[in-house]
Design a protein around this motif. Structure first.
Motif, mmCIF file in Angstrom:
data_model
loop_
_atom_site.group_PDB
_atom_site.id
_atom_site.type_symbol
_atom_site.label_atom_id
_atom_site.label_comp_id
_atom_site.label_asym_id
_atom_site.label_seq_id
_atom_site.Cartn_x
_atom_site.Cartn_y
_atom_site.Cartn_z
ATOM 1 N N UNK A 345 7.357 3.244 2.495
ATOM 2 C CA UNK A 345 7.766 3.932 1.913
ATOM 3 C C UNK A 345 9.041 3.987 3.192
ATOM 4 N N UNK A 346 10.638 3.995 2.592
ATOM 5 C CA UNK A 346 11.344 4.051 3.552
ATOM 6 C C UNK A 346 12.654 5.676 2.954
ATOM 7 N N UNK A 347 12.886 6.951 4.069
ATOM 8 C CA UNK A 347 12.875 8.064 3.795
ATOM 9 C C UNK A 347 14.448 7.895 4.387
ATOM 10 N N UNK A 348 15.282 8.966 2.929
ATOM 11 C CA UNK A 348 16.545 9.178 4.185
ATOM 12 C C UNK A 348 16.944 10.995 3.826
ATOM 13 N N UNK A 349 16.080 11.358 5.372
ATOM 14 C CA UNK A 349 15.873 12.913 5.430
ATOM 15 C C UNK A 349 14.752 13.515 4.444
ATOM 16 N N UNK A 350 14.036 14.202 3.463
ATOM 17 C CA UNK A 350 13.411 14.187 2.519
ATOM 18 C C UNK A 350 13.129 13.635 1.679
ATOM 19 N N UNK A 351 14.568 12.449 1.593
ATOM 20 C CA UNK A 351 14.199 12.296 -0.560
ATOM 21 C C UNK A 351 13.346 10.449 -0.108
ATOM 22 N N UNK A 352 12.820 10.204 -0.481
ATOM 23 C CA UNK A 352 12.013 8.723 -0.986
ATOM 24 C C UNK A 352 13.702 7.967 -1.420
ATOM 25 N N UNK A 353 13.868 6.788 -0.972
ATOM 26 C CA UNK A 353 14.790 5.841 -0.902
ATOM 27 C C UNK A 353 14.661 4.517 -1.470
ATOM 28 N N UNK A 354 13.343 4.166 -0.940
ATOM 29 C CA UNK A 354 12.708 3.046 -1.598
ATOM 30 C C UNK A 354 11.341 3.021 -0.424
ATOM 31 N N UNK A 355 10.902 1.564 -1.840
ATOM 32 C CA UNK A 355 8.807 2.009 -1.295
ATOM 33 C C UNK A 355 8.947 0.369 -1.928
ATOM 34 N N UNK A 356 8.188 -0.400 -1.291
ATOM 35 C CA UNK A 356 7.102 -1.188 -0.576
ATOM 36 C C UNK A 356 6.078 -1.856 -0.793
ATOM 37 N N UNK A 357 5.684 -2.865 -1.752
ATOM 38 C CA UNK A 357 4.538 -2.914 -2.163
ATOM 39 C C UNK A 357 3.356 -4.256 -0.849
ATOM 40 N N UNK A 358 2.722 -3.818 0.093
ATOM 41 C CA UNK A 358 2.077 -4.890 0.409
ATOM 42 C C UNK A 358 0.504 -4.699 -0.060
ATOM 43 N N UNK A 359 0.251 -5.912 1.331
ATOM 44 C CA UNK A 359 -1.273 -6.003 0.700
ATOM 45 C C UNK A 359 -2.174 -4.505 1.425
ATOM 46 N N UNK A 360 -2.914 -4.145 0.017
ATOM 47 C CA UNK A 360 -4.023 -3.650 0.609
ATOM 48 C C UNK A 360 -4.467 -3.814 1.280
ATOM 49 N N UNK A 361 -5.254 -4.419 1.309
ATOM 50 C CA UNK A 361 -6.325 -5.740 2.522
ATOM 51 C C UNK A 361 -6.044 -5.417 3.362
ATOM 52 N N UNK A 362 -4.631 -6.044 3.705
ATOM 53 C CA UNK A 362 -4.468 -6.135 4.709
ATOM 54 C C UNK A 362 -3.466 -5.110 5.540
ATOM 55 N N UNK A 363 -3.443 -4.426 5.345
ATOM 56 C CA UNK A 363 -1.596 -3.050 5.287
ATOM 57 C C UNK A 363 -1.041 -3.602 6.630
ATOM 58 N N UNK A 364 0.413 -3.148 6.450
ATOM 59 C CA UNK A 364 0.939 -3.223 7.672
ATOM 60 C C UNK A 364 0.347 -2.345 8.321
ATOM 61 N N UNK A 365 0.143 -2.739 9.682
ATOM 62 C CA UNK A 365 -0.077 -2.183 10.920
ATOM 63 C C UNK A 365 0.957 -1.876 12.275
ATOM 64 N N UNK A 366 2.479 -2.354 11.982
ATOM 65 C CA UNK A 366 2.661 -2.845 13.070
ATOM 66 C C UNK A 366 4.368 -3.297 11.882
ATOM 67 N N UNK A 367 5.461 -2.965 12.928
ATOM 68 C CA UNK A 367 6.542 -2.941 11.809
ATOM 69 C C UNK A 367 8.233 -2.887 12.596
#
Length: 407
Positions: A345-367
């Motif tokens: 989830x990407x935020x501009x201040x308090x507003x959500x501007x982008x949401x990307x789905x990844x693999x729930x079984x292997x979630x992102x742990x670093x980026x």
């Protein structure tokens, strides 16, 4: 790394204890590390030989920060030098105990040493790893005559093996790294390396990265560190340190600002600096809080330094945070969170501007967001299973939050 305009991806593997360099999807080099890596940053030290400017890669492992440089061909890394954390002062009582054991470690001397070290530990005195290992021998045994004799024999062997090795040394471990841009925020601007330790020390290296310039002592171990970015006069910066005592301490312009201490409701699980005057701290209760570091917001409105600007409520626990610097000329910075439910989830201040789905079984742990290859805006994510993926942002992507179709 090679000076050819082709940006590489540098990654550290904790299990393998290696630093790896990727060019697109091709592994081009590997280097072994003596200890498990915990942090990594790229910086441009002040050149001392008048040669071409080349980036350095700093990797924290154990009590050392290892500096690597790129070769001119292919971008392979080679060891350059290492910086060892300064030794901490040793408790005088412990030094005297090991001096006596060096003269002769019999049963009576070992029993007296164990009692004296245990008293010092219980009184809150900081002991070295040697003393703690010595005291740990036999502490889990059931107290009876046979076990007591065995414990004494093991402690005698330990004391004879280590008592003659000289005075004890109390070292610390590096927990986090950061980089301060020296004057401007250009890609190859001269920068200084910052590393934090398990014992609450914040060391700032000189511009040539050869020696420590300043050291700040914090009340607690530093878990995460964030440094403000942006064009500034030399020496103007904020170092926000989220510590394990649920507080964030701020070093302002080279001095610890006691009046700018932020109390957190729950332990921190990440921290990033945005816009040069704001720090966003992720917490373990699925929230992220933004705090002002100066006495005005981005619109010039008067506020108090340390004041909370807004709070984000995430749908799941935070596993990683990073800043999306999309347009360096306009300083378009957004904060991205990866969550354990398989979403970015990407935020501009308090507003959500982008949401990307990844693999729930292997979630992102670093980026990490930045240049990769010849692409200006790339997001590289590392999954829990060790694999990584690269996402290229369209050049005309709108992250202002004004268009719902852009999500």
């Amino acid at each position: 790394l090679a000076g050819d305009g082709e940006w590489r991806l540098v990654m550290c593997s904790g299990a393998e204890r290696k630093i790896k360099v990727w060019a697109n999807a091709r592994l081009v080099s590997e280097q072994s590390l003596p200890d498990e890596p915990v942090a990594m940053r790229c910086f441009y030290a002040l050149p001392t030989d008048g040669g071409a400017r080349k980036p350095s890669v700093a990797v924290a492992a154990g009590s050392c920060v290892f500096i690597f440089r790129g070769n001119s061909g292919g971008g392979a890394l080679r060891p350059h030098y290492k910086f060892t954390t300064p030794a901490l002062p040793v408790e005088p009582r412990e030094t005297e105990v090991w001096r006596r054991l060096g003269d002769g470690a019999d049963d009576a001397a070992v029993d007296d040493a164990a009692a004296e070290l245990a008293d010092a530990r219980d009184a809150g005195a900081p002991l070295t790893e040697r003393a703690l290992e010595f005291l740990a021998i036999g502490e889990s045994f059931v107290e009876n005559e046979t076990n007591a004799r065995d414990v004494r024999e093991r402690r005698v062997r330990f004391a004879r093996a280590h008592g003659a090795s000289g005075p004890p040394i109390r070292s610390t471990s590096v927990t986090a790294l950061a980089v301060i841009k020296h004057v401007a925020d250009d890609v190859d601007a001269t920068s200084r390396l910052v590393f934090c330790t398990e014992h609450g020390q914040v060391h700032v290296l000189s511009a040539d990265a050869k020696e420590g310039q300043t050291t700040h002592q914090l009340p607690s171990a530093v878990a995460f560190v964030a440094v403000t970015t942006g064009s500034r006069a030399e020496g103007k910066h904020f170092i926000a340190c989220a510590c394990r005592d649920n507080r964030c301490y701020v070093v302002k312009d080279g001095a610890l600002d006691d009046s700018l201490t932020i109390d957190l409701e729950t332990p921190a699980c990440g921290a990033v600096a945005v816009g040069g005057n704001t720090v966003v701290i992720g917490c373990v209760d699925d929230t992220a809080h933004a705090y002002a570091l100066v006495d005005s917001d981005e619109n010039g409105k008067a506020i108090l330094a340390g004041q909370k600007l807004y709070t984000l409520y995430l749908p799941s626990s935070i596993s990683a945070m990073t800043v999306l610097d999309v347009n360096r000329a306009r300083r378009t910075e957004r904060v991205a969170f990866s969550t354990r439910d398989g979403e970015i989830r990407v935020y501009h201040g308090a507003a959500l501007v982008l949401a990307l789905e990844t693999n729930e079984l292997d979630p992102c742990v670093g980026m990490r967001f930045g240049r990769f290859g010849r692409e200006e805006n790339a997001l590289v994510t590392v999954a829990a299973n060790g694999g990584f993926a690269t996402r290229i942002m369209p050049r005309r992507a709108d992250l202002t939050g004004g268009n719902e179709n852009d999500r």
